[in-house]
Motif scaffolding. Structure first.
Motif, PDB file in Angstrom:
ATOM      1  N   UNK A 188     -32.763  -8.205  30.156  1.00 35.28           N
ATOM      2  CA  UNK A 188     -33.318  -7.829  31.455  1.00 35.28           C
ATOM      3  C   UNK A 188     -34.676  -8.467  31.670  1.00 35.28           C
ATOM      4  N   UNK A 189     -34.912  -8.934  32.902  1.00 36.24           N
ATOM      5  CA  UNK A 189     -36.239  -9.433  33.238  1.00 36.24           C
ATOM      6  C   UNK A 189     -37.275  -8.330  33.249  1.00 36.24           C
ATOM      7  N   UNK A 190     -36.832  -7.109  33.585  1.00 35.35           N
ATOM      8  CA  UNK A 190     -37.736  -5.953  33.569  1.00 35.35           C
ATOM      9  C   UNK A 190     -37.264  -4.932  32.540  1.00 35.35           C
ATOM     10  N   UNK A 201     -40.054  -6.068  30.354  1.00 35.31           N
ATOM     11  CA  UNK A 201     -40.956  -4.925  30.530  1.00 35.31           C
ATOM     12  C   UNK A 201     -40.631  -3.867  29.489  1.00 35.31           C
ATOM     13  N   UNK A 202     -40.023  -2.761  29.883  1.00 30.23           N
ATOM     14  CA  UNK A 202     -39.794  -1.644  28.963  1.00 30.23           C
ATOM     15  C   UNK A 202     -38.336  -1.567  28.527  1.00 30.23           C
ATOM     16  N   UNK A 216     -39.120  -7.564  23.088  1.00 31.36           N
ATOM     17  CA  UNK A 216     -39.862  -7.665  24.353  1.00 31.36           C
ATOM     18  C   UNK A 216     -40.315  -9.110  24.544  1.00 31.36           C
ATOM     19  N   UNK A 217     -39.887  -9.698  25.664  1.00 30.18           N
ATOM     20  CA  UNK A 217     -40.206 -11.091  25.904  1.00 30.18           C
ATOM     21  C   UNK A 217     -41.543 -11.272  26.601  1.00 30.18           C
ATOM     22  N   UNK A 218     -42.021 -10.211  27.273  1.00 24.85           N
ATOM     23  CA  UNK A 218     -43.311 -10.285  27.957  1.00 24.85           C
ATOM     24  C   UNK A 218     -43.288 -11.174  29.171  1.00 24.85           C
ATOM     25  N   UNK A 219     -42.102 -11.364  29.785  1.00 24.68           N
ATOM     26  CA  UNK A 219     -41.990 -12.269  30.925  1.00 24.68           C
ATOM     27  C   UNK A 219     -42.114 -11.551  32.260  1.00 24.68           C
TER      28      UNK A 219
END
Length: 254
Positions: A198-200, A229-230, A249-252
Motif C-alpha cells: 500500500x502507498x498509505x 504510512x501505517x 515501511x517504505x516511507x513513501x
C-alpha cells in the motif's frame, strides 16, 4: 486517529445460469463473446455490467476484460459469490461492487482457484468518491475459502467495506496506491495468508462516531504488509493474537 506501526469498452458477456440441488447454486460463466442467462435467477446484464438482484449462492468463473459484477438486492438475504477462476478488469470502477446486500455479502475463494480483480487509474466516482476500491461494499463483507485472490488497484484502495470487513481465509494479495484493505466499522482477520502493498495504510478502520466500531481485530493468519504510512490504522482499538505479522515501511507516503 490511533496508529500502529479511460474509455469504458463495452464487453459482451457469456453467462450460463443453472440451478442444482436443494441449495439452488447458480453458475455464471463470464466471457467477452456472448450472453445467455435466465432472468428468474436474479441476474440481469447491461453492456459489460452483470447485476445480481436476488439473495443466493452464485458460482462464478471466466473473464471480463472491461466489466464488473454488481450486487444490488432489495430483498433481505445473504449473497455468496464463489469465485472459481475469475478474471475481471474494470477500467473506471470497481470490479465487484456491493450496493445493497443485507445482512452481508460473502466472497468465497474456491479451493485451488486463482482469481484476479483489477481497476484502472482513472475512476468515475460519485459525490462521496465511491466506489473507491477494486472490491467495494456498502454493507458487511466476508472473504473466505482456500483459493487465491489477487487484487490490483490502479487508483485508490484495494478492498473496501463501509461496514464490517471480515477475512476468514484465502491466499490474498492486494496492491493499492492508497490503502490495501479498509473496513469503516471494523477489520477482522481470523485466517488466511495476506500480502499487502500500500502507498498509505495496510489495514485501516475509520469509524469515529461509534464506540464499538473503528477497530481492528486479528486472531489468526499470516500477514505481510509493505506500506508507505501505517501498517495498522484504527480509531478505537487494535487486538492481535494468534497471528504472524511482518511489516516493511517504505516511507513513501506524502
Amino acid at each position: 486517529m490511533k496508529k500502529l506501526t479511460a474509455l469504458l469498452l463495452t464487453a459482451i458477456l457469456m453467462m450460463t445460469c443453472v440451478t442444482a440441488g436443494a441449495d439452488d447454486l447458480i453458475t455464471i460463466a463470464l466471457s467477452d463473446e456472448g450472453m445467455s442467462f435466465a432472468p428468474e435467477t436474479g441476474i440481469t446484464a447491461e453492456g459489460s455490467v452483470v447485476t445480481i438482484t436476488k439473495p443466493g449462492d452464485y458460482l462464478v468463473s471466466g473473464t471480463l476484460t472491461d466489466g464488473r459484477i454488481v450486487i444490488d438486492c432489495a430483498d433481505e438475504g445473504k449473497v455468496t459469490l464463489q469465485l472459481n477462476g475469475v478474471n475481471i478488469t474494470c477500467a473506471d470502477s470497481a470490479a465487484i461492487q456491493i450496493v445493497k446486500c443485507s445482512p452481508r455479502a460473502v466472497i468465497s475463494l474456491v479451493d485451488a482457484s486463482v482469481n484476479h480483480l483489477e481497476n484502472g487509474s482513472k475512476l468515475v466516482l460519485d459525490a462521496n468518491e465511491e466506489p473507491n476500491g477494486v472490491i467495494f461494499s456498502k454493507d458487511d463483507l466476508t472473504i473466505s475459502g482456500q483459493g487465491t485472490l489477487i487484487v490490483n488497484a490502479g487508483a485508490m484502495d484495494g478492498i473496501v467495506s463501509k461496514d464490517d470487513l471480515c477475512i476468514k481465509g484465502g491466499n490474498i494479495t492486494v496492491t493499492a496506491p492508497r490503502h490495501a484493505i479498509r473496513g469503516k466499522d471494523s477489520v477482522e482477520i481470523s485466517g488466511g495468508v495476506l500480502t499487502l502493498t500500500a502507498g498509505k495504510d495496510g489495514l485501516r478502520s475509520t469509524n469515529k462516531t461509534k464506540t464499538d466500531a473503528g477497530f481492528i481485530s486479528i486472531t489468526g493468519g499470516e500477514i505481510t504488509i509493505r506500506c508507505g504510512d501505517d501498517a495498522l490504522s484504527y480509531e478505537t482499538s487494535c487486538d492481535i493474537s494468534g497471528a504472524v505479522i511482518s511489516v516493511i515501511q517504505t516511507g513513501t507516503d506524502d
